[in-house]
Design an enzyme around this catalytic site. Structure first.
Site, mmCIF file in Angstrom:
data_model
loop_
_atom_site.group_PDB
_atom_site.id
_atom_site.type_symbol
_atom_site.label_atom_id
_atom_site.label_comp_id
_atom_site.label_asym_id
_atom_site.label_seq_id
_atom_site.Cartn_x
_atom_site.Cartn_y
_atom_site.Cartn_z
ATOM 1 N N CYS A 9 0.822 -1.215 0.000
ATOM 2 C CA CYS A 9 0.000 0.000 0.000
ATOM 3 C C CYS A 9 0.856 1.266 0.000
ATOM 4 O O CYS A 9 0.424 2.319 -0.477
ATOM 5 C CB CYS A 9 -0.910 0.025 1.225
ATOM 6 S SG CYS A 9 -1.924 -1.440 1.455
ATOM 7 N N ASP B 76 -2.542 -3.861 7.885
ATOM 8 C CA ASP B 76 -3.651 -4.682 8.359
ATOM 9 C C ASP B 76 -3.660 -6.038 7.662
ATOM 10 O O ASP B 76 -3.877 -7.076 8.292
ATOM 11 C CB ASP B 76 -4.990 -3.995 8.073
ATOM 12 C CG ASP B 76 -5.173 -2.719 8.866
ATOM 13 O OD1 ASP B 76 -4.279 -2.393 9.658
ATOM 14 O OD2 ASP B 76 -6.194 -2.050 8.681
ATOM 15 N N CYS C 23 -2.133 2.915 3.292
ATOM 16 C CA CYS C 23 -2.912 1.903 4.004
ATOM 17 C C CYS C 23 -3.967 2.561 4.908
ATOM 18 O O CYS C 23 -3.914 3.754 5.179
ATOM 19 C CB CYS C 23 -1.979 0.987 4.804
ATOM 20 S SG CYS C 23 -2.726 -0.589 5.271
ATOM 21 N N ASP C 24 -4.896 1.748 5.388
ATOM 22 C CA ASP C 24 -6.148 2.214 5.986
ATOM 23 C C ASP C 24 -6.006 3.314 7.028
ATOM 24 O O ASP C 24 -6.729 4.304 6.989
ATOM 25 C CB ASP C 24 -6.878 1.044 6.657
ATOM 26 C CG ASP C 24 -7.231 -0.072 5.701
ATOM 27 O OD1 ASP C 24 -6.855 0.006 4.518
ATOM 28 O OD2 ASP C 24 -7.876 -1.030 6.136
ATOM 29 N N CYS D 146 -5.466 -1.854 -1.120
ATOM 30 C CA CYS D 146 -6.336 -2.976 -1.479
ATOM 31 C C CYS D 146 -7.471 -2.534 -2.399
ATOM 32 O O CYS D 146 -8.054 -1.475 -2.218
ATOM 33 C CB CYS D 146 -6.883 -3.633 -0.223
ATOM 34 S SG CYS D 146 -5.582 -4.327 0.831
ATOM 35 N N GLU E 181 -9.656 -6.088 13.613
ATOM 36 C CA GLU E 181 -10.615 -6.384 12.549
ATOM 37 C C GLU E 181 -10.782 -7.899 12.412
ATOM 38 O O GLU E 181 -9.799 -8.637 12.450
ATOM 39 C CB GLU E 181 -10.134 -5.809 11.218
ATOM 40 C CG GLU E 181 -10.116 -4.301 11.191
ATOM 41 C CD GLU E 181 -9.589 -3.728 9.888
ATOM 42 O OE1 GLU E 181 -9.684 -2.507 9.718
ATOM 43 O OE2 GLU E 181 -9.080 -4.493 9.041
ATOM 44 N N SER F 222 -12.857 -5.482 8.796
ATOM 45 C CA SER F 222 -12.145 -4.969 7.631
ATOM 46 C C SER F 222 -13.152 -4.435 6.628
ATOM 47 O O SER F 222 -14.298 -4.892 6.566
ATOM 48 C CB SER F 222 -11.345 -6.108 6.993
ATOM 49 O OG SER F 222 -10.963 -5.781 5.679
#
Length: 563
Positions: A56, A88, A129-130, A201, A452, A478
């Protein structure tokens, strides 16, 4: 739109580098490449989340360089610095995943620390990333200096047997292997092909959800959410972001001018229309808290009654973000939502223009596409993000109900005090049709860190039980999760929420039509069980997880540590 903010473009850097007494500061900056002319320019901190920890973020160093080109070409002085990321996808299902949500706070704290210390006048923050995205935005809100967020961009899909793959494909393949639907060789092939390169993702998972939300919020340039990680469009996005911060400085436009209640309502609207991740609830609450905006769980319910889900995107749909990019990204959708009165068009954005002005010349989606439906032919007529209350969630819980799972589920509790126990039970075949899997002590304080549950939910899907069982937890999900799931249950089990006293065999109902999460016990029985309950010992007593557990607020408030 006229604006009357503070227009001193060097309000912060001048305190660090101007005057005879600041000669030692200038001496150190000469060593990192400052010229005498540079000391007269606004300094723009470029917060890079580059790391080889995850695909990511593996390309973001180059994007930071591009942002610096934009700053330096607009008579500013760019200074690149790094902050952390975790993955993650790599840590999912392990003890390490407890650090995931914690990393959001570390990112916010570290960006605030560097910018505050060094006296940067503005910020470009680049996230992949998240947790990068809300972490960057929380820091931007706290600092309130002219800023632009840049999304690092989405990954291209993998491919196997003419079927597009992403990381969730691998999680679900694990479940399929456990169910003997595929063999070891097939699993290894999917594993090898799923992640072909750099980028976040590929579905409408948390990274793409939050990138879309931040664009709708007005804090990214138009289309930033819908560009491939490795593309000329993304490089140019970074250059333009660098230049845009200098324009914001000239106009005196700060994040607090953009991140209003109406702007957060726009972000929620776009997340719902796209079928975005439940994590958007947690992160938007946290971002609003940092921006001193009064946003609550009930705002998601209020807005969700009027906004349809129209995007047929993974995980519950069939398309990936890379395919949405091909038909125009989220801008045409936002134009439709605006024309129908579902967005506030007068909100200011980082272009210096309003949202309506940004969308004025946007072309519609091409004829014949079936990825984004019309508002009068939705996948679901109202929000898939359903806030539930009831005797199991007196402070609220968040369900992700696209309608494909049905709208209600009643079943028998099978209770687990940790994610790993539940996953093993699913893979062993102990979970059967009609079960409600209860995973507790995974909340912000109890986990700690609110892991998650992608491994259990993917195993359920891989086992072919997606429509036959439900899963509820005080942990998170997630963005790749789908199925009948409820998370963010508050109060969490660790602080004595009713989830703590659920026993095997209890009956639980999830009702997404009446927004209820019900444990079928009378009040007296619940009170009697709670009277016998004892809080478990904390799982960590030193270090960052222990510190986080002491500071963190309820998930219903965004699980923030800056209360």
């Amino acid at each position: 739109m006229s604006h009357t903010g503070d227009k001193d473009p060097r309000a912060y850097s001048s305190l660090v580098v101007d005057g005879m007494e600041r000669a030692p500061s200038r001496a150190m900056l000469h060593a990192v490449g400052f010229s005498n002319e540079d000391f007269k320019k606004p300094q723009i901190g470029i917060a890079s989340t580059w790391s080889m920890v995850t695909p990511c973020n593996m390309h973001i160093n180059k994007l930071a360089d591009a942002a610096a080109v934009g700053v330096n070409g607009s008579n500013g002085k760019a200074v690149i610095f790094n902050t952390i990321t975790i993955s993650d996808g790599i840590s999912m299902g392990t003890e390490g995943m407890k650090y995931s949500l914690v990393s959001r706070e570390v990112i916010a704290d570290s960006i605030e620390t560097v910018v505050g210390c060094q006296g940067f006048d503005g910020i470009v923050a680049i996230g992949g990333c998240d947790k990068n995205m809300p972490g960057c935005m929380m820091a931007i809100s706290r600092l309130n200096r002219p800023s632009v967020f840049v999304y690092g961009g989405t990954i291209m899909p993998g491919c196997h047997k003419d079927k597009k793959l992403d990381v969730v494909s691998v999680f679900e393949a694990v479940g399929a292997r456990a169910n003997n639907k595929i063999d070891d060789a097939e699993l290894a092939t999917i594993e090898a092909k799923a992640i072909p390169g750099a980028g976040s993702c590929g579905g409408m998972y948390t990274a793409n959800t939050m990138a879309s939300a931040i664009e709708a919020l007005g804090m990214s340039l138009p289309n930033s959410s819908a560009q491939a990680a490795i593309s000329e469009d993304k490089r140019l996005d970074c250059e333009r972001a660098g230049a845009a911060v200098l324009e914001l400085l000239k106009k005196g436009i700060k994040p607090s001018d953009i991140m209003t209640k109406a702007a957060f309502e726009n972000a929620i609207t776009v997340v719902i229309a796209l079928g975005g991740s439940t994590n958007a609830v947690l992160h938007l609450l946290a971002m609003a808290n940092a921006a001193h905006v009064d946003l609550t769980l009930d705002d998601f319910t209020r807005i969700g009654k009027h906004v349809p889900l129209v995007a047929d995107l993974k995980p519950s749909g069939k398309y990936q973000m890379a395919e949405l990019i091909e038909i125009g990204g989220i801008q045409p959708l936002m134009k439709v939502l605006l024309d129908k009165g579902l967005l506030h068009g007068n909100c200011l954005t980082v272009t210096g223009k309003t949202l309506a002005e940004n969308l004025a010349d946007v072309n519609p989606y091409p004829d014949g596409q079936d990825m984004i439906r019309s508002l009068d032919n939705p996948i679901k007529k109202d929000s898939h993000l359903v806030v539930l209350y009831g005797n199991l969630a007196s402070e609220g819980a968040v369900a992700k109900i696209t309608g494909k799972e049905g709208l209600a589920f009643t079943g028998t509790a099978k209770v687990f005090d940790a994610e790993e126990q539940a996953l093993q039970s699913i893979l062993n075949g102990d979970i059967v049709k009609g079960d409600v899997i209860v995973i507790r002590y995974e909340g912000p304080r109890g986990g700690p860190g609110m892991r998650e549950m992608l491994s259990p939910t993917s195993a359920i899907m891989g086992k072919g039980l997606g429509k036959d069982v439900a899963l509820i937890t005080d942990g998170r999900f997630s963005g790749g999760t789908h199925g009948f799931v409820v998370g963010h249950i508050t109060p969490e089990a660790y602080v004595g929420g009713a989830l703590a006293i659920v026993e095997n065999g209890d009956t639980i109902t999830i009702d997404a039509e009446h927004n209820q999460l019900t444990l079928h016990l009378d009040d007296q029985e619940i009170a009697a069980r709670l009277a016998q309950w004892q809080q478990p010992a904390p799982r960590y007593v030193r270090g960052v997880l222990a510190k986080y557990a002491k500071l963190v607020s309820s998930a219903s408030l965004g699980a923030v540590t800056d209360n």
